[in-house]
Design an enzyme around this catalytic site. Structure first.
Site, PDB file in Angstrom:
ATOM      1  N   ARG A   1      40.275  35.237  36.777  1.00 19.44           N
ATOM      2  CA  ARG A   1      41.587  35.843  37.070  1.00 19.44           C
ATOM      3  C   ARG A   1      42.695  34.812  37.317  1.00 19.44           C
ATOM      4  O   ARG A   1      43.704  35.124  37.940  1.00 19.44           O
ATOM      5  CB  ARG A   1      41.516  36.795  38.279  1.00 19.44           C
ATOM      6  CG  ARG A   1      40.740  38.062  38.034  1.00 19.44           C
ATOM      7  CD  ARG A   1      41.345  38.924  36.918  1.00 19.44           C
ATOM      8  NE  ARG A   1      40.503  40.066  36.653  1.00 19.44           N
ATOM      9  CZ  ARG A   1      39.447  40.026  35.819  1.00 19.44           C
ATOM     10  NH1 ARG A   1      39.139  38.935  35.144  1.00 19.44           N
ATOM     11  NH2 ARG A   1      38.708  41.099  35.634  1.00 19.44           N
TER      12      ARG A   1
ATOM     13  N   SER B   1      42.727  47.254  39.475  1.00 18.30           N
ATOM     14  CA  SER B   1      41.985  46.776  40.651  1.00 18.30           C
ATOM     15  C   SER B   1      42.953  46.045  41.580  1.00 18.30           C
ATOM     16  O   SER B   1      43.669  45.160  41.127  1.00 18.30           O
ATOM     17  CB  SER B   1      40.886  45.806  40.228  1.00 18.30           C
ATOM     18  OG  SER B   1      39.966  46.473  39.413  1.00 18.30           O
TER      19      SER B   1
ATOM     20  N   GLU C   1      44.931  41.227  43.623  1.00 21.85           N
ATOM     21  CA  GLU C   1      45.020  40.811  42.220  1.00 21.85           C
ATOM     22  C   GLU C   1      46.448  40.953  41.663  1.00 21.85           C
ATOM     23  O   GLU C   1      46.904  40.072  40.928  1.00 21.85           O
ATOM     24  CB  GLU C   1      44.027  41.635  41.389  1.00 21.85           C
ATOM     25  CG  GLU C   1      43.918  41.138  39.973  1.00 21.85           C
ATOM     26  CD  GLU C   1      42.922  41.927  39.128  1.00 21.85           C
ATOM     27  OE1 GLU C   1      41.738  41.976  39.493  1.00 21.85           O
ATOM     28  OE2 GLU C   1      43.350  42.484  38.105  1.00 21.85           O
TER      29      GLU C   1
END
Ligand code: FAD
Length: 348
Positions: free
Chosen positions: A164, A241, A342
């Site tokens: 990520r 998410s 995130e």
């Protein structure tokens, strides 16, 4: 170049919260992007680059400077040695790009079907799902460097990809406007079916699933989790998410499993890099009192996925942040782990 003022940003995002952009430009060419950047520099305006708005929490105060939406389109492909290079304009819809690649019977990004957003944002957080990450197949990223005003082609290695993350959301955050992303893909290769959900979906099939089968399966599985933008499904009014899966050292992982054992629980995990363990953030959230469907106010947790904070219709950014903080605090109290969000927080 058309400059508009006081443009509401909530409708340009999937979470649909937050205020307006003081100035807004949509750029459809590299020349437009350069001109917009010049405008922000000459007027001393902070610059924010917007893609499809699917990984953002915009503050209720909005953005005090210029929001530049990159709308460069165009998808081309050319044949390399034994690979096919697909070049996508930053403003192309990501799922359309994946659909086109799969339709050409080309493998490498089929598991990334159904992820909302733009091609240009795909390298930023090294988008990933169902066992594939864009870092596996990105050949290069063409970007305008705000430092020298020049267009550069960054190789896969230059992008510094990890889980990520890339240089675009860490060390070089705010430095580049991505104009085009080039993917190196394989013609006729087998579809990637490694992830448990996909294996389960195809269990009992006598034939190997095709790339199109996998794309279809991924989109169906995602829809069942509210992770596909579907008209009329309130559970996908989210930023996907909300927390990253924590990666723990062996010691911290052991401490976590000991806490779980004391509660007669077992932590689901899978080996990540080296001695680290990646832990399911969804499991931590669910085992801290935030189950699916949590919350009766304007903000809550998706009924289909514990990791998605959803706007039930009238939420503000402050509501979202308050729930995010509740979850982080509770998870940290119970499990000793601070969950890292995130999405990108804009204007806070
Ligand atoms: C329902 C749902 C499911 C999701 N599922 C997944 C998933 O499975 N896996 C996953 O990894 N993510 C997932 N996401 C998150 C999101 O879709 C991705 O992060 C996506 O790549 C964001 O693209 P975007 O164009 O919407 O970017 P935005 O949200 O507009 O921007 C995100 C960041 O990228 C920057 N950015 C955007 N475009 C450019 C550009 N051209 N140049 C430079 N910087 C740029 C922005 O400044 C910002 O920092 C999901 C989101 C939702 C809502």
């Amino acid at each position: 170049m058309v400059v508009t003022e006081n443009v509401p940003l909530a409708p340009l995002t999937t979470l649909k919260v937050g205020g307006a952009a003081r100035y807004f430009i949509e750029a459809t060419s590299t020349a437009d992007v350069s001109q917009a950047v010049e405008f922000s520099k000459s007027a001393d305006l902070p610059l924010f680059i917007l893609g499809g708005g699917s990984n953002l929490v915009i503050s209720d105060a909005g953005w005090p400077g210029l929001v530049l939406k990159v709308g460069i389109t165009g998808i081309n492909h050319r044949h390399g040695h034994d690979e096919v290079i697909f070049e996508g304009g930053a403003g192309e819809d990501w799922d359309k790009f994946v659909g086109m690649v799969v339709a050409h019977n080309i493998a490498g990004i089929e598991c990334l079907s159904g992820i909302p957003g733009s091609v240009g944002a795909s390298p930023v957080q090294n988008v990933g799902a169902y066992g594939q990450e864009v870092s596996n197949t990105i050949e290069s990223v063409v970007a305008l460097d705000l430092r020298d005003g020049e267009v550069h082609e960054l190789s896969n290695q230059d992008c510094g990809f990890s889980y990520r993350t890339s240089i675009f959301n860490t060390t070089e955050r705010g430095r580049y406007v991505i104009l085009q992303v080039n993917y190196s893909l394989k013609h006729g290769a087998e579809a990637y079916v490694a992830y448990a959900d996909l294996k389960k979906y195809f269990a009992g099939w006598s034939e190997k699933p095709t790339l199109a089968n996998v794309r279809d399966a991924v989109r169906k599985i995602r829809a069942g989790k509210g992770m596909l933008i579907t008209a009329g499904d309130d559970d996908c009014r989210s930023a996907g998410s909300f927390f990253k899966n924590p990666i723990l050292s062996a010691d911290r992982y052991q401490a976590l499993t000991a806490r779980a054992a004391a509660k007669n629980l077992q932590v689901p995990s899978y080996p990540a890099l080296d001695a680290q363990k990646k832990v399911s953030a969804a499991w931590l959230v669910e085992h801290s009192g935030f189950s699916r469907g949590y919350g009766s106010g304007p903000v809550g947790i998706s009924r289909k996925h514990a990791l998605a904070i959803v706007n039930r219709g009238s939420a503000t950014a402050a509501d979202v942040v308050a729930l995010k903080e509740d979850i982080q605090q509770r998870v940290e109290e119970i499990w000793g782990i601070l969950l890292e969000p995130e999405p990108v927080f804009v204007g806070f």
